[in-house]
Design a protein around this motif. Structure first.
Motif, mmCIF file in Angstrom:
data_model
loop_
_atom_site.group_PDB
_atom_site.id
_atom_site.type_symbol
_atom_site.label_atom_id
_atom_site.label_comp_id
_atom_site.label_asym_id
_atom_site.label_seq_id
_atom_site.Cartn_x
_atom_site.Cartn_y
_atom_site.Cartn_z
ATOM 1 N N ASP A 74 0.828 -1.209 0.000
ATOM 2 C CA ASP A 74 0.000 0.000 0.000
ATOM 3 C C ASP A 74 0.862 1.258 0.000
ATOM 4 O O ASP A 74 0.545 2.242 -0.684
ATOM 5 N N ALA A 75 1.951 1.230 0.763
ATOM 6 C CA ALA A 75 2.834 2.394 0.827
ATOM 7 C C ALA A 75 3.493 2.646 -0.529
ATOM 8 O O ALA A 75 3.611 3.795 -0.979
ATOM 9 N N PHE A 76 3.909 1.579 -1.202
ATOM 10 C CA PHE A 76 4.559 1.720 -2.501
ATOM 11 C C PHE A 76 3.581 2.249 -3.546
ATOM 12 O O PHE A 76 3.902 3.165 -4.316
ATOM 13 N N VAL A 77 2.373 1.683 -3.570
ATOM 14 C CA VAL A 77 1.364 2.140 -4.541
ATOM 15 C C VAL A 77 0.963 3.577 -4.257
ATOM 16 O O VAL A 77 0.783 4.388 -5.179
ATOM 17 N N ALA A 78 0.844 3.949 -2.978
ATOM 18 C CA ALA A 78 0.520 5.329 -2.619
ATOM 19 C C ALA A 78 1.626 6.272 -3.083
ATOM 20 O O ALA A 78 1.357 7.394 -3.540
#
Length: 218
Positions: A74-78
């Motif tokens: 989620d952090a990478f996609v965000a």
């Protein structure tokens, strides 16, 4: 077998008889005096408790790893959304991430668990009407697809993929269209599961090999 205290596990492994508590609880909840418990039963109890403790610790580690994976995903996609000034939100979708050398890959896959309601029987009746009227003009492939879609398994469930394939057929018939709408109305998504799978390969021209996190496949 539940004990009144925790005797040494090492004794069960080494063959030395462990110290017994006064009573042991058996599978029926009865407290059995230690003198009546066979040594072989006590040894098995210790053996099971030792491996169960290790299994539960491993399960906790894998649960923590799963949380870490999805937090990082989620952090990478965000971060990517932020780079391109796009708001990040909503459910995860199917995604594939690759290392720069093309030898490692992570796949995140989303699967909906759905059920079909009574509208599906309405759809089946309408489709049967269509096939009966079309008779000899009906394409055998379509007939076979319909029969396969509504064939139930041992649990009485229809073939999900085959049912969902029916609306993809371009058939200009009012009853068929109503049947496809009935199929759409019959679908209820009860839950969604998100899976993460890891793959690696020795070189770019080799097939992917799964990094198994399943005890049975390690």
């Amino acid at each position: 077998m539940k004990t009144m205290e925790s005797p040494s596990v090492s004794g069960a492994v080494s063959g030395t008889e462990p110290q017994k508590p006064a009573f042991f609880e058996d599978a029926k909840g009865r407290m059995i005096p230690a003198r009546l418990v066979r040594y072989s039963d006590l040894l098995e109890d210790q053996f099971v408790r030792k491996l169960m403790s290790e299994a539960e610790a491993l399960s906790d580690t894998m649960r923590a790893f799963k949380r870490l994976v999805f937090t990082d995903v989620d952090a990478f996609v965000a971060l990517l959304h932020e780079k391109y000034d796009v708001k990040f939100g909503g459910k995860r979708g199917n995604m594939t991430f690759n290392s720069f050398d093309g030898r490692m890959q992570i796949k995140v896959q989303v699967a909906d668990h759905m059920r079909f309601g009574p509208e599906l029987q309405v759809a089946k009746a309408l489709i049967d009407q269509c096939i009966t009227e079309w008779a000899a003009d009906t394409n055998d492939n379509i007939r076979a697809l319909v029969e396969h879609a509504f064939r139930t398994d041992k649990e009485g469930k229809v073939n999900r993929e085959s049912v969902l394939a029916l609306p993809k057929l371009a058939i200009a018939d009012a009853r068929w269209e109503r049947a496809m709408q009935a199929i759409a109305d019959s679908i209820t998504v009860e839950s969604t599961s998100v899976y993460v799978r890891f793959y690696r390969r020795d070189s770019q021209d080799q097939p992917w090999k799964s990094v198994s996190l399943d005890l049975a496949n390690v």
